[in-house]
Every structure is written in structure tokens, then in C-alpha cells.
Motif scaffolding. Structure first.
Motif, short mmCIF file in Angstrom:
data_model
loop_
_atom_site.label_atom_id
_atom_site.label_comp_id
_atom_site.label_asym_id
_atom_site.label_seq_id
_atom_site.Cartn_x
_atom_site.Cartn_y
_atom_site.Cartn_z
N VAL A 192 -2.31 -3.71 -7.04
CA VAL A 192 -2.36 -2.60 -8.01
C VAL A 192 -3.81 -2.17 -8.17
N PRO A 193 -4.27 -1.26 -7.33
CA PRO A 193 -5.67 -0.86 -7.46
C PRO A 193 -5.93 -0.10 -8.76
N SER A 212 6.06 -1.02 -24.33
CA SER A 212 6.21 0.38 -24.74
C SER A 212 6.16 1.34 -23.56
N SER A 213 6.47 0.79 -22.36
CA SER A 213 6.63 1.61 -21.14
C SER A 213 5.45 2.51 -20.83
N LYS A 214 4.26 2.02 -21.12
CA LYS A 214 3.07 2.79 -20.73
C LYS A 214 2.66 2.31 -19.33
N GLY A 215 1.87 3.09 -18.66
CA GLY A 215 1.27 2.59 -17.43
C GLY A 215 0.35 1.44 -17.80
N TYR A 216 0.24 0.47 -16.93
CA TYR A 216 -0.60 -0.68 -17.26
C TYR A 216 -1.31 -1.19 -16.01
N ASN A 217 -2.23 -2.11 -16.23
CA ASN A 217 -2.96 -2.65 -15.09
C ASN A 217 -3.19 -4.14 -15.30
N LYS A 218 -4.27 -4.65 -14.73
CA LYS A 218 -4.50 -6.09 -14.71
C LYS A 218 -4.66 -6.70 -16.10
#
Ligand SMILES: Nc1ncnc2c1ncn2[C@@H]1O[C@H](COP(=O)(O)OP(=O)(O)OP(=O)(O)O)[C@@H](O)[C@H]1O
Length: 357
Positions: A192-193, A212-218
């Protein structure tokens, strides 16, 4: 044996030298390496089941060639397809193929038959951290610090290589014979860059931005490190409901109100507050200093990260492992009929979906 305050005191846990992490050690890049070999199930004798998961089971096996023990994870293709886990399964293989770290399980090779996928890994004999934690009820601070520090190194290594792990929990953390950790189950690990949206993980450990179904990352892995550390220190996760109702659980996660037991050391509480924050502009690991905010935190001040990475800090607990293939630290599971493997005359309905196995 369980981890007691005495065991912790006898071992000064992660102390050693000045607490600055030598990032060069943890920065060994993950490179695509040729897995050691093509295997078939006939290369092994299957000894017993070590664990079962949502899509298959993990067996203890012994190589007929070198007589060493391995763990083979077996996934039923049809089940993987039905549960929409094709991408995750291919990703699990792809991530495990390239990562190499002292605290991550090693993958030796994969193969398939018309019905199943097989992944040959190191056998990690000390059992799940989960089992040790439940037997111990909770860990003394130095013990929790030791395990949290090893996990933090492994997570940081994955992130430095562009991977997010997404399934941190005590069931996926195994103890090697020398008591050091090995993280297993890369079923949700992914390259997941930037940002991803998939809802996956284990309810108790889900970050608010996933719920809450937001975009997420590391940053979700650093949240999960906070949940893990809290659970190790308290014996229960920070967010839970008596009746196991997931909706109520998710509300609690989003509200992010944590009750810290009075026996938590102030520095541990401070670190946890900085990990268990829904505000991504405040969460440690996600700020401009990245993981340095965690490695350099006061609670980890005595950790000699270089020695820890080299497994030179003695572990607080040595699992009872009598012989190489001793699986007594794992629960017993009903065994399956091994005759269902290797049925090469059956049609392969899903072969094209798993080209690398
Ligand atoms: N390398 C290993 N050595 C020893 N035991 C292992 C190993 N890998 C997995 N196990 C055991 O098997 C269990 C299931 O493995 P794993 O979590 O990879 O399966 P899964 O199907 O992805 O499970 P889940 O449904 O929890 O995601 C683990 O919790 C652990 O007890």
C-alpha cells in the motif's frame, strides 16, 4: 509456565544501551527472492494440525528429505473464492515471498493441487502469544515492553518496504523456541504505497478510520500496536462489549474513550494515548517523524534496538519445547482426512486465479 512479575524482574527485559534505533538495521530492503524450491505434499509427512483459520488449516509437517519440521498452511481454493479472498491470498504469498526479518515467519515455498493451496513456512514451536497472555492474565510492564518492541521493529520493517500488515493481534504472534517473536498470517498484508479502503482485520483491533470506512494507510498498524500493548498490560483489549455486539464495539472505537487502569506506568499510558488516537494528525507513527516517535518514546528509553533486532536480548519467557517437532504448545484440533489432498485427477476449477502457487 506463565509470565509473572518475578520472571520479568529476573530478566531486565529490553535494557541494554542507549535507546536510539539504528534504522539502517531495520532498513534491509525486501527484495523478490527465489523461494527455495518447488515442493509437493509427497515431500512431507503430515504430523498434526497446529491451528485452523477462516479459510483452512495449518499442519505440522516433516520433510522426508532433511527431516526438519515445517508448518504448512492449507487453503481450500473454493472457500477462498467464495469468501472473496483471492486477492488477499495472492497478496499474502507475494508479501511473504519478499520479506525477511528476524520477527517475521519465513516462507520457503508454495504449491497447489486442484483443490488446495499450500504454503510451506518455518514451524514456530512456542505457541501463540495469545495463549501465554491468557494463562498469565496480563504481562508485567517489562514483558509487554519486550514483545511490543519486537512487534514495532517488524511493523516498521514492513512499512519501510511499502507493506501494511492489517491483522496485528496476539493470535498471529508466535513464540520461537528461544522466546523471540515471529509474526505469522499475512492474509491481510498488502503493498500500500498510499491509501487503501478494504474493510478487513479483527474487530477488537480495527482502527477508527477503518470502522468509519475512510481511506486508510499504515497508521492502522500503529493503532493496532496500541491495542496490543494495552491488551498485554491490562489482560483485555481497550475496546470491548460484554455481549460481543460488533456495532456497539465499533461505536466505542470511534468514540475512542479508553479507561486506563491505575497500575499502568505513566510513560506507558502516554505512549498508548499517542497510538490510540482517532485523530490521524496526532497518531504516533503517522507524523512527520514517522516511527521515530515510537522508537524514541520515553517508555522505550532503555531499549537497545540494535541488540533487540539481533535477538541478543534474552526473551522474558522460554516456551517448553522438548524436541524439534514438539507441538505441545498448540491446542489440539480435530484432524481432517488427509486423503482429500493431492487428488490430482479432479478438475481444477480455480487454477488460473492463483498463478504463483
Ligand atoms: N509458522 C507457524 N508455525 C506454527 N504454528 C502456526 C504457524 N502459522 C500459523 N500457525 C498456527 O495456525 C493458526 C492459524 O494460522 P493463520 O492465522 O495463518 O490462518 P488463517 O486461516 O489466516 O487464520 P485467521 O482466520 O485467524 O486469519 C495460527 O493462529 C497459529 O496457531
Amino acid at each position: 509456565m506463565v509470565v509473572s512479575a518475578d520472571a520479568a524482574a529476573a530478566n531486565s527485559a529490553v535494557t541494554g544501551g542507549p535507546g536510539a534505533v539504528n534504522s539502517s538495521l531495520n532498513a534491509v530492503p525486501a527484495t523478490r527472492r527465489k523461494l527455495s524450491g518447488r515442493y509437493a505434499l509427497s515431500d512431507f509427512t503430515v504430523e498434526r494440525t497446529l491451528g485452523t483459520g477462516s479459510f483452512g488449516r495449518v499442519h505440522l509437517v516433516r520433510s522426508r528429505h532433511n527431516m526438519r519440521f515445517y508448518a504448512v498452511k492449507v487453503l481450500r481454493k473454493e472457500q477462498v473464492v467464495r469468501m472473496k479472498q483471492v486477492e488477499h491470498t495472492n497478496s499474502e504469498r507475494a508479501v511473504l515471498e519478499v520479506v525477511r526479518h528476524p520477527f517475521l515467519v519465513n516462507l520457503w515455498g508454495t504449491f497447489s493441487d486442484p483443490t488446495f493451496l499450500f504454503m510451506v513456512m518455518d514451524f514456530v514451536p512456542g505457541g501463540e502469544l495469545f495463549t501465554l497472555l491468557r494463562k498469565s492474565q496480563r504481562f508485567p510492564h517489562p514483558v509487554a515492553k519486550f514483545y511490543a518492541a519486537e512487534v514495532a521493529l517488524a511493523i516498521d520493517y514492513l512499512h519501510q518496504n511499502g507493506f501494511v500488515y492489517r491483522d496485528l493481534k496476539p493470535e498471529n504472534i508466535l513464540l520461537a523456541a528461544d522466546g523471540h517473536l515471529k509474526i505469522t498470517d499475512f492474509g491481510f498484508a498488502k503493498y500500500v504505497p498510499d491509501v487503501t479502503w478494504t474493510l478487513c482485520g479483527t474487530p477488537d483491533y480495527l482502527a477508527p478510520e477503518i470502522v468509519s470506512s475512510k481511506g486508510y494507510n499504515k497508521s492502522v498498524d500503529w493503532w493496532a500496536l496500541g491495542v496490543l500493548l494495552f491488551e498485554m498490560l491490562a489482560g483485555h483489549p481497550p475496546f470491548f462489549t460484554e455481549d460481543g455486539n460488533p456495532i456497539k464495539l465499533y461505536e466505542k472505537i470511534i468514540q475512542c474513550k479508553v479507561r486506563y487502569p491505575p497500575y499502568f506506568e505513566p510513560a506507558a499510558k502516554d505512549l498508548l494515548k499517542n497510538l490510540l488516537t482517532a485523530d490521524l494528525s496526532k497518531r504516533f507513527g503517522n507524523l512527520h517523524r514517522g516511527s521515530k516517535d515510537i522508537f524514541g518514546h520515553l517508555w522505550f528509553a532503555e531499549v537497545d534496538w540494535d541488540r533487540l533486532y539481533r535477538r541478543e536480548i534474552p526473551a522474558p519467557y522460554l516456551p517448553t519445547v522438548a524436541t524439534d517437532g514438539d507441538a505441545s504448545q498448540f491446542e489440539r484440533y480435530p484432524e481432517n482426512d488427509l486423503a482429500e489432498y493431492n487428488m490430482h485427477d479432479l478438475p481444477d476449477m480455480y487454477g488460473g486465479l492463483f498463478p504463483d502457487f
